[in-house]
Design a protein around this motif. Structure first.
Motif, PDB file in Angstrom:
ATOM      1  N   GLU A 138      70.574  92.817 101.680  1.00  0.00           N
ATOM      2  CA  GLU A 138      69.681  93.108 102.804  1.00  0.00           C
ATOM      3  C   GLU A 138      68.907  91.850 103.156  1.00  0.00           C
ATOM      4  O   GLU A 138      68.924  90.863 102.415  1.00  0.00           O
ATOM      5  N   THR A 139      68.262  91.872 104.293  1.00  0.00           N
ATOM      6  CA  THR A 139      67.399  90.762 104.688  1.00  0.00           C
ATOM      7  C   THR A 139      66.023  91.312 105.038  1.00  0.00           C
ATOM      8  O   THR A 139      65.903  92.382 105.632  1.00  0.00           O
ATOM      9  N   LYS A 140      65.001  90.585 104.637  1.00  0.00           N
ATOM     10  CA  LYS A 140      63.619  90.955 104.949  1.00  0.00           C
ATOM     11  C   LYS A 140      63.029  89.933 105.907  1.00  0.00           C
ATOM     12  O   LYS A 140      63.458  88.780 105.949  1.00  0.00           O
ATOM     13  N   MET A 141      62.043  90.372 106.682  1.00  0.00           N
ATOM     14  CA  MET A 141      61.381  89.477 107.619  1.00  0.00           C
ATOM     15  C   MET A 141      60.253  88.718 106.914  1.00  0.00           C
ATOM     16  O   MET A 141      59.435  89.316 106.209  1.00  0.00           O
ATOM     17  N   ALA A 281      56.312  97.531 104.709  1.00  0.00           N
ATOM     18  CA  ALA A 281      55.606  98.804 104.530  1.00  0.00           C
ATOM     19  C   ALA A 281      56.623  99.880 104.201  1.00  0.00           C
ATOM     20  O   ALA A 281      57.786  99.818 104.622  1.00  0.00           O
ATOM     21  N   LYS A 282      56.198 100.856 103.414  1.00  0.00           N
ATOM     22  CA  LYS A 282      57.089 101.967 103.050  1.00  0.00           C
ATOM     23  C   LYS A 282      57.114 102.988 104.182  1.00  0.00           C
ATOM     24  O   LYS A 282      56.502 104.049 104.129  1.00  0.00           O
ATOM     25  N   THR A 283      57.820 102.616 105.240  1.00  0.00           N
ATOM     26  CA  THR A 283      57.971 103.465 106.419  1.00  0.00           C
ATOM     27  C   THR A 283      59.454 103.496 106.790  1.00  0.00           C
ATOM     28  O   THR A 283      60.235 102.678 106.285  1.00  0.00           O
ATOM     29  N   PRO A 284      59.854 104.403 107.684  1.00  0.00           N
ATOM     30  CA  PRO A 284      61.258 104.414 108.125  1.00  0.00           C
ATOM     31  C   PRO A 284      61.713 103.080 108.704  1.00  0.00           C
ATOM     32  O   PRO A 284      62.874 102.695 108.571  1.00  0.00           O
ATOM     33  N   LEU A 285      60.790 102.337 109.338  1.00  0.00           N
ATOM     34  CA  LEU A 285      61.135 101.035 109.897  1.00  0.00           C
ATOM     35  C   LEU A 285      61.265  99.961 108.814  1.00  0.00           C
ATOM     36  O   LEU A 285      61.953  98.959 108.996  1.00  0.00           O
ATOM     37  N   GLY A 286      60.564 100.171 107.708  1.00  0.00           N
ATOM     38  CA  GLY A 286      60.568  99.174 106.647  1.00  0.00           C
ATOM     39  C   GLY A 286      59.506  98.108 106.820  1.00  0.00           C
ATOM     40  O   GLY A 286      59.400  97.190 106.015  1.00  0.00           O
ATOM     41  N   TYR A 287      58.716  98.229 107.886  1.00  0.00           N
ATOM     42  CA  TYR A 287      57.637  97.272 108.120  1.00  0.00           C
ATOM     43  C   TYR A 287      56.516  97.952 108.899  1.00  0.00           C
ATOM     44  O   TYR A 287      56.680  99.042 109.458  1.00  0.00           O
ATOM     45  N   ASN A 288      55.373  97.267 108.929  1.00  0.00           N
ATOM     46  CA  ASN A 288      54.194  97.750 109.649  1.00  0.00           C
ATOM     47  C   ASN A 288      54.200  97.137 111.053  1.00  0.00           C
ATOM     48  O   ASN A 288      54.003  95.924 111.196  1.00  0.00           O
ATOM     49  N   PRO A 289      54.437  97.929 112.106  1.00  0.00           N
ATOM     50  CA  PRO A 289      54.526  97.366 113.468  1.00  0.00           C
ATOM     51  C   PRO A 289      53.252  96.639 113.901  1.00  0.00           C
ATOM     52  O   PRO A 289      53.327  95.605 114.566  1.00  0.00           O
ATOM     53  N   GLY A 290      52.095  97.176 113.525  1.00  0.00           N
ATOM     54  CA  GLY A 290      50.839  96.527 113.905  1.00  0.00           C
ATOM     55  C   GLY A 290      50.683  95.173 113.256  1.00  0.00           C
ATOM     56  O   GLY A 290      50.237  94.205 113.888  1.00  0.00           O
TER      57      GLY A 290
END
Length: 314
Positions: A138-141, A281-290
């Motif tokens: 996988e790749t992370k931002m 972030a532990k969200t469906p997106l995998g990150y915190n949009p804000g």
């Protein structure tokens, strides 16, 4: 041609000297930094020799039959000496480590790669990632401001920064108590039900070991602490390891002000990148949009951090 050896404390000086002269090492790989939390991890770092000369190291820890590029570090992977200049050598070294780990009955090796902007020679980053092309899980931002180019901070943030009428005072020090106790710990608990990765005693201990690399910047109004940023600095890269603000600091947009101040400061000092870490972030997106939006509005570009998983067949 190559031999692989598990690191032991007797190699400390050899390891640290190698890291300081390597192509892609940072002070996070110094044993004095790595060993501050040695009670939490079973170290299984590796050293690769060619004709008795150390040519590569792998900071790592083991969990049963799995090896990880050290889980106590933000990033990791293979660190190479200055003399490694060709793709074939990289492949040979990595292959020999694989052979060694298989003989030691390891089932896998997982690597959190070093982001591209930490490399002074971009070709080395590309070649290392190419070595693992088929094993990228996988790749992370990862977010960083390119300080070698014209800054792209959002116009609204720049306007508020330039038109700010408050008489802020920004203090640089190696004192962490007030920021940790009054800002960072309460805010992480309130907003994320979390704690800093480093305790106050740990960050003070590490700062004493690496005073030129770990620094604290706080911003005040009338002696009231509004926000702070803890900086990890290595050669051409600076990283905001922690950044937090009080409720009053939010009202005055003190954290944005401090970030822009530091971005300008380090650009003038000739640094190449200002890293702001991830927006995980532990969200469906995998990150915190804000958080992603905030970092992009401060001028960050998104870089990839590859998570590589090598599995060894029986």
């Amino acid at each position: 041609m190559y031999s692989v050896l598990k690191y032991s404390a007797s190699h400390l000086k050899l390891w640290n000297d190698f890291i300081s002269q390597s192509k892609n090492g940072t002070f996070l790989f110094n044993r004095h930094f790595m060993d501050y939390h040695k009670d939490r991890f079973e170290d299984y770092s590796l050293m690769v020799f060619k004709d008795k000369k150390l040519v590569a190291v792998l900071p790592a820890n083991r969990v049963e039959d799995k090896l990880f590029s050290h889980q106590g570090l933000t990033y990791g992977g293979f660190v190479f000496c200055e003399n490694i200049k060709d793709f074939t050598s990289l492949v040979d070294i990595i292959s020999q480590v694989g052979v060694f780990l298989k003989k030691q009955n390891f089932k896998s090796l997982k690597i959190k790669s070093i982001p591209e902007f930490y490399y002074k020679q971009k070709y080395l980053y590309n070649e290392i990632i190419t070595c693992f092309n088929e094993q990228v899980e996988e790749t992370k931002m990862v977010f960083a401001v390119d300080l070698t180019k014209k800054l792209t901070i959002h116009k609204n943030k720049l306007k508020k920064y330039r038109n700010n009428k408050h008489h802020f005072i920004i203090d640089k020090s190696n004192q962490f108590d007030r920021f940790w106790n009054d800002v960072l710990i309460p805010r992480l608990r309130e907003k994320h039900q979390a704690q800093p990765v480093h305790s106050l005693s740990e960050i003070k201990y590490l700062s004493n070991l690496f005073p030129d690399n770990i620094k604290q910047f706080n911003i005040y109004l009338d002696n009231i602490l509004l926000a702070g940023i803890t900086i990890f600095e290595k050669d051409h890269v600076v990283k905001s390891q922690y950044g937090a603000t009080t409720t009053l600091g939010e009202k005055y947009r003190a954290l944005d002000y401090l970030f822009i101040h530091l971005i300008n400061l380090y650009q003038k000092e000739g640094k190449q990148s200002f890293s702001m870490g991830t927006a995980f972030a532990k969200t469906p997106l995998g990150y915190n949009p804000g958080l992603k939006k905030q970092k992009e509005e401060l001028g960050c570009t998104i870089f990839e951090q590859s998570i590589i998983n090598l599995e060894f067949d029986d």
